[in-house]
Design a protein around this motif. Structure first.
Motif: not given
Length: 339
Positions: A160, A6, A212, A150, A154
């Motif tokens: 994303k 990230g 996040v 993750t 995301y």
């Protein structure tokens, strides 16, 4: 707390401690750039591979921790807070105090930091207790589950999209972790007990959620100096760890002393956890994302090799195959992100 996924502030394992710029300038000699990148890669690999080894080795007689784990975790957060504040002093000295690097803040800005601090608190404390059910090599393998959590978080919260290669890599990574845990020559199917596997999954979810959430914080005010953000985060981390000491280890810490059970090995372990965040920042400045992949993969191999003479770890075919699959899956996932 340790690799980042990230933004510059978020991290799935160790969140960056220092604000850094991009890679070296174009006029920097290629030899110097290569040497610096190699040094950063080696440093991150050593720090990553030694985290699990140091935690496991810090157990007295390999059975119980001779120190309060809440005290050790609080010490890690305090060292991070100290380093972040020193870095901020450097920013003030070079840039002066501005609206974006001042510690003065509103309640609304500060109110978002307790959430990731609490998530990191639980996750980081669990990394001590998981060693009651698993060994250092298995821990290093299972840590990669945070890539899965993750990636999914995301997609859900930051919208994303993941490419087909990334989704395939996540599935492959999960299969690799499962393969590495298959038991050989015993009645049990898995080498790690169900409690240890459950803790690994929970840790992965907590790590992914914290990463996040911290990226959401960063995007709320992207111009905010990251050293200020780290000071806020680690200040709450210290407060929450002090609360954990009061709730769970009050008698041990107050009765025996805060540093009771500390030795050189414990001090090295604390420094290792704190410096891992700096290593991630240096990777962002002097290297690139693929360095983190190589470091993660090599760290799994190094942890396994060192554990053989140190802890009597025995290699099995499922573990070797699972480790190879995890390395390939990690490479595919991050390589796809770079395209």
């Amino acid at each position: 707390m340790s690799t980042s996924t990230g933004g510059a502030f978020a991290g799935t394992e160790q969140e960056p401690l220092l604000k850094v710029s991009g890679p070296g300038s174009d006029d920097e000699p290629e030899t110097a750039r290569w040497g610096r990148k190699s040094l950063v890669t080696i440093s991150l690999t050593v720090l990553t591979s030694s985290q699990g080894l140091l935690i496991a080795a810090s157990k007295a007689n390999g059975v119980e921790y001779g120190y309060a784990v809440t005290s050790a975790n609080c010490s890690v957060e305090f060292v991070k807070l100290f380093i972040s504040f020193v870095a901020l002093l450097g920013v003030w000295h070079s840039e002066g105090v501005t609206e974006d690097n001042t510690l003065r803040s509103s309640f609304g800005e500060l109110a978002v930091y307790p959430i990731p601090a609490a998530l990191y608190l639980v996750k980081n404390l669990m990394q001590y207790y998981i060693f009651y059910w698993t060994d250092a090599p298995s821990y290093q393998i299972l840590k990669n589950l945070n890539i899965i959590s993750t990636g999914v978080l995301y997609r859900v919260f930051l919208q994303k999209p993941l490419s087909g290669v990334q989704w395939s890599a996540l599935v492959l990574l999960g299969l690799g972790c499962a393969t590495a845990q298959l038991s050989v020559g015993t009645e049990s199917v898995l080498a790690t007990p169900a409690v240890g596997l459950l803790m690994a999954v929970v840790m992965a979810i907590l790590s992914g959620a914290a990463g996040v959430y911290t990226e959401l914080i960063m995007k709320t005010r992207p111009q905010r100096n990251i050293n200020v953000q780290n000071v806020y985060l680690y200040a709450f981390g210290v407060l929450f760890n002090l609360a954990a000491i009061w709730l769970y280890d009050y008698d041990a810490v107050v009765g025996k002393g805060y540093f009771s059970g500390y030795n050189v090995l414990v001090a090295i372990m604390i420094a290792n956890h704190a410096l891992s965040g700096i290593a991630v920042s240096l990777v962002m400045k002097f290297a690139d994302n693929i360095v983190k992949v190589y470091s993660t993969s090599v760290a799994m191999i190094l942890t396994t090799l060192v554990s053989i003479p140190l802890f009597g770890f025995e290699l099995t075919l499922p573990f070797v195959l699972g480790t190879a699959v995890v390395c390939v899956a990690t490479y595919l996932h991050y390589q796809s992100k770079l395209k």
